[in-house]
Structures are given as C-alpha cells and as structure tokens.
Design an enzyme around this catalytic site. Sequence first.
Site, PDB file in Angstrom:
ATOM      1  N   TRP A   1      88.364  18.396  97.387  1.00 54.65           N
ATOM      2  CA  TRP A   1      88.082  19.567  98.222  1.00 54.65           C
ATOM      3  C   TRP A   1      89.352  20.039  98.918  1.00 54.65           C
ATOM      4  O   TRP A   1      89.615  21.231  99.021  1.00 54.65           O
ATOM      5  CB  TRP A   1      86.972  19.266  99.226  1.00 54.65           C
ATOM      6  CG  TRP A   1      85.671  18.955  98.550  1.00 54.65           C
ATOM      7  CD1 TRP A   1      84.969  17.783  98.616  1.00 54.65           C
ATOM      8  CD2 TRP A   1      84.909  19.823  97.689  1.00 54.65           C
ATOM      9  NE1 TRP A   1      83.825  17.868  97.855  1.00 54.65           N
ATOM     10  CE2 TRP A   1      83.759  19.097  97.278  1.00 54.65           C
ATOM     11  CE3 TRP A   1      85.081  21.134  97.234  1.00 54.65           C
ATOM     12  CZ2 TRP A   1      82.788  19.647  96.427  1.00 54.65           C
ATOM     13  CZ3 TRP A   1      84.121  21.676  96.383  1.00 54.65           C
ATOM     14  CH2 TRP A   1      82.995  20.936  95.985  1.00 54.65           C
TER      15      TRP A   1
ATOM     16  N   ASP B   1      87.858  21.062 107.498  1.00 57.21           N
ATOM     17  CA  ASP B   1      86.646  21.166 106.681  1.00 57.21           C
ATOM     18  C   ASP B   1      85.800  19.948 107.024  1.00 57.21           C
ATOM     19  O   ASP B   1      86.124  18.830 106.636  1.00 57.21           O
ATOM     20  CB  ASP B   1      87.035  21.172 105.195  1.00 57.21           C
ATOM     21  CG  ASP B   1      85.831  21.115 104.248  1.00 57.21           C
ATOM     22  OD1 ASP B   1      84.679  21.067 104.735  1.00 57.21           O
ATOM     23  OD2 ASP B   1      86.046  21.121 103.017  1.00 57.21           O
TER      24      ASP B   1
ATOM     25  N   LYS C   1      74.952  19.277 103.687  1.00 59.87           N
ATOM     26  CA  LYS C   1      75.104  17.826 103.751  1.00 59.87           C
ATOM     27  C   LYS C   1      74.414  17.245 104.997  1.00 59.87           C
ATOM     28  O   LYS C   1      73.632  16.336 104.870  1.00 59.87           O
ATOM     29  CB  LYS C   1      76.573  17.415 103.737  1.00 59.87           C
ATOM     30  CG  LYS C   1      77.178  17.288 102.337  1.00 59.87           C
ATOM     31  CD  LYS C   1      77.691  18.561 101.764  1.00 59.87           C
ATOM     32  CE  LYS C   1      78.299  18.397 100.388  1.00 59.87           C
ATOM     33  NZ  LYS C   1      79.464  19.250 100.216  1.00 59.87           N
TER      34      LYS C   1
END
Length: 356
Positions: A99, A166, A190
């Site tokens: 990511w 993030d 999530k």
Amino acid sequence: MKKHNFYAGPSILPQYTIDESIAAMKDFAGTGLSILEVSHRSKEFDAVMAETEALFKDLLNVPQEYRVIFVGGGASTQFFTVPYNLLQTRAAYLNTGEWATKAIEEAEIFGEVVVVASSKNKNFTYIPRDFTIPTDVDYFHFTSNNTIYGTEIREDFDSPVTLVSDMSSDILSRPVDVSKYGLIYGGAQKNLGPAGVTFVILKESILGKVERRIPTMVDYRTHIKKNSLFNTPPVAAVYSCLMTLRWLKNLGGVEVMEKINIAKSSLLYETIESSKFFRPTIPNPQDRSRMNVCFVLKDEYKDLEKPFLEFASGRGMVGIKGHRSVGGFRASLYNALPLESVQALVDCMKEFEAAN
Ligand SMILES: *Cc1c(COP(=O)(O)O)cnc(C)c1O
C-alpha cells in the site's frame, strides 16, 4: 456452525452494527423509509452525518481545529488526493509494503518523492527505524498498519513537516495523538463499516498551499465546506459506520479497545511462537501488527498447508489464507473480532498439531 471471520477486508463488523443496519434498511429513524431510499439532504440524514463526525472526533480525541470528512473512492483514491492537495515540490514517504508503494507511485505524478527508508529488501518483514524525516519536503507519509505483511507502526512521529498517515487497517484500534498529524485517512471497510466510504481527518490549515488547480471533487475544501454533502455520499455505508462508532463508545472507547486488541493478538502470537508447526513471519515482536497476524508453516511442515486450511475451515475459520505475496496464513483480528474467535483459532491450531 459458528463462523469466525478473519477476513482482511471487508471484514467483521460488530453484531450491533449489523442489527442496527438491518433495522434501518427497513425503517430509518422513524421515517417509514429505508436508509437505501432517503435523501442525503433530509434532516434525518444530516443528523447522521453530523453525529458520525462528532463521535469520530470524540473517540479519537481529535482537536477542535480538525475536521473529519467522508468521501468515496477508497483509500486508493487518497493515494493521489493527498499529493494533489499537499505536494508542491517534494514529499517524503516511508516504504513498508504494497500500500505504501502504491501511495509512492501516485505521489510521483505530482512531484519529487524522497523514500526515507524501505523494508523491501526483506519482503517488508520489518519496520525500518533508522531514518530522519527531511525538513525540505511538503509532508511525510507513512502507512501505520501494513495489512498484507502484518507489521504496524504505533508511533506518532515527531515530524518537522506535515505528518500524513494511511490508517486504513488500524484506525480506532488504539489511541492516536492526532495533534501530531496534518492528515489521516483510510477506507472504512477494515475497522469501521462496510466498503464504500473513506474517512479523512485533517487540519484545515495544511490546505491551500499548492499552486495547481484542483478538481472540485478531489479538493478537500469542497467536502469540508459542505460537511461531506457536496455530492451524494454513500448514505447507507455512513450510517453503518455511525453504528460501529456508537458500539465502540459504548464499549469504553479506544483505550479499552486497545487492551482487548493486545489480549487478542498476544494470545495468537504466543501460540504461534510456541508451536511445533508454525512460525510468525515478522521476527521482531515490536514490529508485529495487532490487526493482521501473519504466520507460516515451518519449512519441514510446508506440505501441511492445504490440510490445515481444510481442517480450520471445517471448524468455522473463514479468511485465514495468507495474501499471495506472503503465503501461509493471515488472521485479521480487527476491533469487532471477539476474543472467543481468537481462542477458537488457537484451539484449532493445537488440535491440528496433536492430530498430525
Ligand atoms: C485496504 C487498504 C488500502 C486500500 O483500500 P481501498 O479502500 O480498497 O482503496 C490501502 N491501504 C491500506 C493500509 C489498506 O489496508
């Protein structure tokens, strides 16, 4: 059979969130209408949006001068929205996984990217500690929890420049000193709600410093000004997020949540450490994620991978197959996953060992 949901995302939600979402699908806030069919301009949904921001700020102790906005596009859209709004000349990034790598690639479209450190040389199995954040950059970006590799940075860095993170996969799992950050973002799917909504916590004063023109929808100021109602937000997904925030508040907030998350992850890591068959993929206990626990079979037992997956699925374990870039197993222990599910997985691992 009871299912234990270890999916990495979308992932388990509190039963309260599921039940309240179902109720609102039938009758939202006494309107006699489903949450799927109400205007985002209605006063009832206005109240949902306002409470979602307020409760988010309350739970994470977000300072007054920050806003929390809810937008579409997932965390992946933030990979370019962040540099669009903040990168004038150069930005610094820490590369700790897939990511982070994707975020770096997008930032390169807008300017120079300084990668301060990377753990790519060891397939992202550790957190680099030996780096300094440059002072001549517009911001410093890191990924707090590396969902794929199972590492986590729980430090709120003292940064000389705007700090950006993030936090898709560990938001609200522990307290964070938001005042050290300029911007925190993540997909909801999530730890917060269903897929389709992205949160952005940001301090208004970091905006308006780049010279380029910014399209309306990716300009953070648009959504700040309109309280996340500039265009049609994912109404039902925001509602479900609010239910999770209420659940977390009722549980006692992020401090209580953190204790539970420590208990859950310690139980699983200790089991893996003391196992005959399994080993953790992240050597340094300090670098290990509390959210995504990655483990593999020791070399001499590699051929037991498929049998273990079958054994576990026969006992209700769902979603423990590791990501293709790591292999082995990954158990995601997000906020909503109860300790009983971790215990069930641990029992399953021990039973499998005894039987083989
Ligand atoms: C899942 C995830 C993403 C991607 O999120 P999307 O909402 O699918 O774009 C980005 N970063 C991290 C850390 C993630 O866990």
